[in-house]
Design an enzyme around this catalytic site. Structure first.
Site, PDB file in Angstrom:
ATOM      1  N   HIS A 107      46.409  32.443  31.665  1.00  0.00           N
ATOM      2  CA  HIS A 107      46.984  33.628  32.296  1.00  0.00           C
ATOM      3  C   HIS A 107      47.955  34.257  31.301  1.00  0.00           C
ATOM      4  O   HIS A 107      48.512  33.569  30.445  1.00  0.00           O
ATOM      5  CB  HIS A 107      47.796  33.279  33.547  1.00  0.00           C
ATOM      6  CG  HIS A 107      47.053  32.546  34.616  1.00  0.00           C
ATOM      7  ND1 HIS A 107      46.850  31.193  34.591  1.00  0.00           N
ATOM      8  CD2 HIS A 107      46.496  32.990  35.773  1.00  0.00           C
ATOM      9  CE1 HIS A 107      46.197  30.811  35.669  1.00  0.00           C
ATOM     10  NE2 HIS A 107      45.962  31.886  36.412  1.00  0.00           N
ATOM     11  N   ASP A 110      51.250  32.549  31.081  1.00  0.00           N
ATOM     12  CA  ASP A 110      51.218  31.202  30.492  1.00  0.00           C
ATOM     13  C   ASP A 110      51.584  31.269  29.016  1.00  0.00           C
ATOM     14  O   ASP A 110      52.245  30.381  28.472  1.00  0.00           O
ATOM     15  CB  ASP A 110      49.815  30.580  30.581  1.00  0.00           C
ATOM     16  CG  ASP A 110      49.281  30.486  31.985  1.00  0.00           C
ATOM     17  OD1 ASP A 110      50.093  30.410  32.919  1.00  0.00           O
ATOM     18  OD2 ASP A 110      48.052  30.489  32.142  1.00  0.00           O
TER      19      ASP A 110
END
Length: 442
Positions: A107, A110
């Site tokens: 993501h 992240d």
């Protein structure tokens, strides 16, 4: 693949994880995953296309609703967001290359911590995309897919693309644009949408029809943008029935399939299926795999499992050889993945606090899929498994049964056939035989 580290080594004392065979007692070696071994015409690594899930492996901290973090990793300690993100990426690529994983996925948040400043977020992400590009070039590791986190920030408490406030939807679109740009820049092969909060908590305040129309329009808008930027990969939708919402619009594989058909998205989207999401929907994972495979939309999978005593998403690493063999039977017969692979959307347990635990978890997950691949191929090639299944439907291969499938029979014709042929014979489904067959090949 060589090991790629940053300025310091985060997983000291652990070298390249290698294949040593079924007789090995080395916990830091593969017993079944032999990447270049050819099964059913291609190497294991091409069948399985393993990917490391960036979020659980390097962002998770072991916290749960009842307790503080237990995983205090050395790559999470620096104060500066970019320096901290670079340490995390150094640790990630060291782990990925030591594990011989060909892919990773992430993501946007992240990769680097986001703020509420859009321009600052773009600057941070672009900086880390440049850093990741070099890591990929140095290692040969590829990006299986990228995505954006449209569920953690409090602005998304009522959804992102389905939010009743257009201002929130605009923020979601901004985030997806940046994540698509990052995925394209890194040569990502796919892009995933997971509607973590695309659903409702109560219908009392929800216009469900309008929200689903907004979701479809949002997906079309994102798809059109990516295609204009030269992205030729697949878009995936990942079904989940609930948690965090009471009801999510991407409930299961069949629901998503109907949604894609209804809103004209079927030509660009496939499914990314997760084991624990299927079981939360009341299905086996085999069921959702078969639904996607039958529609030609089996794109990728998140490999994990739930806890049968817990009614929520525990994201544990897979360890049941019988179940995974049944998964691989479906995947092999479907011709493999449609652009995706197997990512371990799984996390080590809260009380697994040693650096080696992350290796043990992934080694076990990769080995069980590799072993299941070998078993499933043997079943398909050497047993009567396919013949038993085909024989069950043999009455539709000729005569009146074939005419029915061709749409040539009326209800009057069916009645005439039933009268002329009397009561059908009782034919066994051989369930126990087939269950024993799988155990025999295991």
């Amino acid at each position: 693949m060589g090991i790629v580290t940053g300025e310091k080594e985060f997983f000291k004392g652990i070298g390249q994880i290698k294949y040593e065979g079924p007789q090995s007692d080395n916990p830091l070696a593969f017993r079944w995953y032999d990447a270049d071994k050819v099964i059913a015409g291609k190497p294991m690594k091409d069948h399985l296309r393993f990917a490391c899930a960036y979020w659980h492996s390097f962002c998770g901290n072991g916290a749960d609703p009842f307790g503080e973090p237990t995983h205090i990793f050395p790559w999470s300690l620096k104060d500066d967001a970019i320096e901290r993100a670079k340490d995390k990426m150094d640790a990630a690529f060291e782990f990925i290359t030591k594990m011989n994983l060909p892919f990773y996925c992430f993501h946007d948040v992240d990769i680097v911590d986001y703020t509420n400043d859009i321009n600052e977020n773009d600057r941070r992400l672009q900086t880390m995309v440049g850093y990741a590009k070099q890591k990929q070039e140095d290692s040969g590791v590829k990006l299986l897919w990228g995505t954006s986190n449209l569920f953690s920030n409090r602005r998304y408490m009522n959804g992102a693309a389905t939010n009743p406030n257009f201002h929130v939807l605009a923020h979601a679109g901004t985030q997806v644009k940046a994540a698509l740009d990052a995925t394209i820049a890194l040569g990502g092969e796919n892009y995933v949408f997971w509607g973590g909060r695309e659903g409702y908590m109560t219908l009392l305040n929800t216009d469900m029809k309008r929200e689903q129309e907004h979701l479809a329009k949002f997906l079309h808008t994102a798809k059109d943008y990516a295609r204009k930027q030269g992205f030729n990969g697949n878009f995936f939708i990942e079904p989940k029935p609930c948690e965090p919402t009471k009801h999510q619009y991407d409930y299961d594989a069949a629901t998503v399939l109907g949604f894609l058909q209804k809103y004209g998205l079927i030509d660009d989207f496939k499914l990314n299926l997760e084991v624990n999401h299927a079981t939360l929907a009341g299905h086996t994972f085999q069921h959702d795999l078969q639904v996607a495979a039958d529609a030609g939309l089996l794109g990728s999978i998140d490999a994990n499992r739930g806890d049968y005593q817990n009614g929520w998403d525990t994201d544990q690493f897979p360890n049941d050889i019988t179940e995974v063999t049944e998964y691989m039977l479906i995947i092999l017969q479907a011709g493999g993945f449609g652009g995706g692979g197997i990512n371990f959307d799984a996390k080590i347990r809260r009380n697994s606090t040693d650096p080696a635990d992350l290796f043990y978890a992934h080694i076990g997950g990769m080995d069980i899929f590799a072993r299941a691949l070998v078993i499933a191929d043997n079943i398909l090639q050497k047993s009567d498994y396919k013949k038993i299944r085909a024989d069950r439907y043999a009455s539709f291969d000729s005569g009146a049964g074939k005419d029915f499938e061709a749409g040539k029979l009326s209800l009057e014709d069916l009645r005439k056939y039933a009268v002329e042929n009397g009561e059908p014979e009782t034919i066994s489904g051989k369930q126990e035989y087939l269950e024993n067959l799988i155990n025999r090949y295991i």
